[in-house]
Design a protein around this motif. Structure first.
Motif, short mmCIF file in Angstrom:
data_model
loop_
_atom_site.label_atom_id
_atom_site.label_comp_id
_atom_site.label_asym_id
_atom_site.label_seq_id
_atom_site.Cartn_x
_atom_site.Cartn_y
_atom_site.Cartn_z
N THR A 209 -62.26 49.63 -7.39
CA THR A 209 -63.72 49.56 -7.41
C THR A 209 -64.16 48.11 -7.52
O THR A 209 -63.68 47.38 -8.38
CB THR A 209 -64.28 50.37 -8.60
OG1 THR A 209 -63.92 51.74 -8.44
CG2 THR A 209 -65.79 50.25 -8.68
N THR A 210 -65.07 47.70 -6.64
CA THR A 210 -65.53 46.31 -6.63
C THR A 210 -66.98 46.15 -7.07
O THR A 210 -67.42 45.05 -7.37
CB THR A 210 -65.37 45.71 -5.22
OG1 THR A 210 -66.11 46.50 -4.29
CG2 THR A 210 -63.92 45.67 -4.81
N PRO A 217 -65.84 54.16 -4.75
CA PRO A 217 -66.03 54.92 -3.52
C PRO A 217 -65.42 56.32 -3.59
O PRO A 217 -64.49 56.57 -4.35
CB PRO A 217 -65.32 54.06 -2.46
CG PRO A 217 -64.26 53.35 -3.25
CD PRO A 217 -64.85 53.09 -4.61
N LEU A 218 -65.95 57.22 -2.76
CA LEU A 218 -65.36 58.52 -2.53
C LEU A 218 -64.20 58.33 -1.54
O LEU A 218 -64.38 57.70 -0.49
CB LEU A 218 -66.41 59.47 -1.95
CG LEU A 218 -65.93 60.78 -1.32
CD1 LEU A 218 -65.35 61.70 -2.38
CD2 LEU A 218 -67.07 61.46 -0.58
N LEU A 219 -63.02 58.86 -1.86
CA LEU A 219 -61.84 58.68 -1.02
C LEU A 219 -61.33 60.02 -0.50
O LEU A 219 -61.38 61.02 -1.21
CB LEU A 219 -60.73 57.97 -1.81
CG LEU A 219 -61.08 56.63 -2.42
CD1 LEU A 219 -59.87 56.06 -3.18
CD2 LEU A 219 -61.57 55.63 -1.38
N PRO A 268 -54.45 55.32 -13.69
CA PRO A 268 -55.44 54.27 -13.91
C PRO A 268 -55.81 53.56 -12.61
O PRO A 268 -54.98 53.38 -11.72
CB PRO A 268 -54.73 53.31 -14.88
CG PRO A 268 -53.67 54.13 -15.53
CD PRO A 268 -53.24 55.13 -14.50
N GLU A 269 -57.06 53.16 -12.51
CA GLU A 269 -57.50 52.42 -11.32
C GLU A 269 -56.70 51.13 -11.19
O GLU A 269 -56.40 50.46 -12.18
CB GLU A 269 -58.98 52.12 -11.40
CG GLU A 269 -59.49 51.39 -10.16
CD GLU A 269 -61.00 51.51 -9.99
OE1 GLU A 269 -61.62 50.49 -9.67
OE2 GLU A 269 -61.54 52.62 -10.18
N GLY A 270 -56.36 50.79 -9.96
CA GLY A 270 -55.57 49.59 -9.70
C GLY A 270 -54.07 49.80 -9.82
O GLY A 270 -53.30 48.84 -9.72
N SER A 326 -76.10 53.28 -4.49
CA SER A 326 -75.70 52.55 -5.69
C SER A 326 -74.52 51.63 -5.37
O SER A 326 -73.93 51.72 -4.29
CB SER A 326 -75.29 53.54 -6.78
OG SER A 326 -74.17 54.30 -6.37
N LYS A 327 -74.18 50.78 -6.31
CA LYS A 327 -73.14 49.78 -6.05
C LYS A 327 -71.73 50.35 -6.35
O LYS A 327 -70.95 49.76 -7.07
CB LYS A 327 -73.41 48.53 -6.87
CG LYS A 327 -74.72 47.85 -6.47
CD LYS A 327 -74.97 46.59 -7.27
CE LYS A 327 -76.27 45.92 -6.82
NZ LYS A 327 -76.55 44.67 -7.58
N ASN A 328 -71.47 51.51 -5.75
CA ASN A 328 -70.15 52.13 -5.93
C ASN A 328 -69.23 51.69 -4.79
O ASN A 328 -68.69 52.47 -4.03
CB ASN A 328 -70.27 53.65 -5.97
CG ASN A 328 -70.80 54.23 -4.66
OD1 ASN A 328 -71.87 53.83 -4.20
ND2 ASN A 328 -70.07 55.15 -4.07
N THR A 329 -69.05 50.39 -4.67
CA THR A 329 -68.26 49.84 -3.58
C THR A 329 -66.80 49.70 -3.98
O THR A 329 -66.45 49.71 -5.15
CB THR A 329 -68.82 48.47 -3.17
OG1 THR A 329 -68.82 47.62 -4.31
CG2 THR A 329 -70.24 48.59 -2.64
N GLY A 330 -65.95 49.54 -2.98
CA GLY A 330 -64.52 49.37 -3.24
C GLY A 330 -63.70 49.81 -2.04
O GLY A 330 -64.19 49.84 -0.91
#
Length: 356
Positions: A209-210, A217-219, A268-270, A326-330
């Motif tokens: 998530t950026t 983001p939805l993946l 975990p993310e990442g 919204s800023k749900n970028t990545g």
């Protein structure tokens, strides 16, 4: 007379050595374990037992190596000297993971034939100091990409994007990215090749998530026939922070099924993990299943011949922002992706006790 005895003795020794060699080779061949260009080193017999009751051809079997069944000190540090054979014929394989310090490895071996409900013997060999690496995903699987190079392979994938979405390939990683806070920014890649039912799409992936919106983001990962029409589709989708919401979206001739929250990725993310979407037919019923790091999550098991197709489909990976801008970028980072054959009752692997 003396010369005649010497000549007869030499002939006798020659034939004795010849017959003994043939006998030893024959005893090995009873199990299909003729060696393949390996005059020194370590050999281990492996038995593959077919469990589905079907004759399987060109089937990819995972071989898990550890300290109880394999001597890592006998192999090169990177495992490049590994060789697999059956009945004297070399087999294609790919090393997914290799950790000699922890004494753990996962190797996929493509076996030409597994007769129904029978055992097939393999020979694992290593220890040749001159052996070069022959691990090859492209020769082992129905489809494989390790994302070498600096761009998406045009002969393997197609891509599509909207808004600010884009695809980036570098340093052995593909990023399916939605970088801007637009409504419904999307990016996706999908294979040019189609695959039949009884297939599994495996991806080593990571969510990043950026933006300031922690949902990210939805993946999506799965199978689809046509990107534009989506008449037939099997999609594994993850949402929210840490990919805590996981569900299915399937379609068969536009009849659609959605499940919104069946399980949690719990990675975990990442952090890298493998995600496997299995699509198969058993006893005239079509089903899907999901594997997290190689372990089946039973909460995701779903069967339906009304909402799951049996038409050939392509594989795809997808990232999308939410409609509220919204800023749900990545992005979804992908290390490798492959398609293998799949049956629900997979072959069992056992190791002979001791070194051959």
């Amino acid at each position: 007379m003396k010369k005649r005895l010497i000549t007869c003795g030499i002939i006798f020794i020659f034939f004795f050595v010849l017959i003994t060699g043939i006998s030893l080779a024959g005893s090995n061949d009873l199990f299909g374990l003729s060696t393949v260009n390996n005059t020194e080193g370590y050999s281990q017999k492996i038995i593959i037992t077919e469990n589905s009751g079907k004759d399987l051809t060109s089937y990819q079997v995972p071989i898990f190596l550890n300290s109880s069944n394999f001597n890592f000190s006998q192999a090169k540090p990177d495992g490049s000297d590994l060789r697999f054979s059956s009945r004297g014929k070399s087999l294609n394989y790919w090393i997914e993971s290799w950790d000699p310090e922890a004494e753990k490895a996962l190797v996929w071996v493509k076996i030409p034939s597994l007769p129904a409900n029978r055992d097939t013997a393999l020979l694992l060999e290593c220890g040749d100091p001159d052996a070069e690496a022959v691990s090859n995903g492209g020769r082992t699987f129905e489809f494989f990409d390790g994302f070498e190079g600096e761009k998406l392979k045009g002969l393997v994938w197609d891509s599509k994007k909207s808004g600010g979405g884009f695809i980036e390939v570098s340093n052995g990683t593909c990023k399916v990215t939605v970088p801007k806070p637009h409504a419904y920014d999307t990016s996706l890649i999908y294979s040019k090749k189609s695959f039949d039912i009884n297939s599994m799409f495996v991806v080593k992936r990571m969510k990043v998530t950026t933006g300031k919106d922690e949902r990210g983001p939805l993946l999506k990962q799965g199978f689809i026939d046509q990107i534009s029409s989506r008449k037939n589709e099997i999609t594994h989708k993850t949402e929210f922070a840490g990919e805590s919401r996981v569900g299915w979206e399937t379609a068969y001739r536009k009849e659609r099924y959605n499940s919104f929250d069946k399980t949690d990725v719990r990675v975990p993310e990442g952090q890298w993990y493998t995600s496997g979407v299995a699509w198969y037919e058993e006893n005239d019923t079509r089903s899907v299943a999901w594997y997290n790091n190689g372990i089946r999550d039973s909460k995701m098991d779903y069967s339906s011949s009304d909402y799951i197709t049996n038409f050939p489909m392509r594989v795809y990976l997808y990232a999308e922002s939410y409609s509220d801008a919204s800023k749900n970028t990545g992005y979804m980072a992908v290390d490798y992706a492959f398609v293998r054959k799949f049956v629900e009752s997979e072959p069992a692997v056992s190791f002979a006790s001791g070194q051959i």
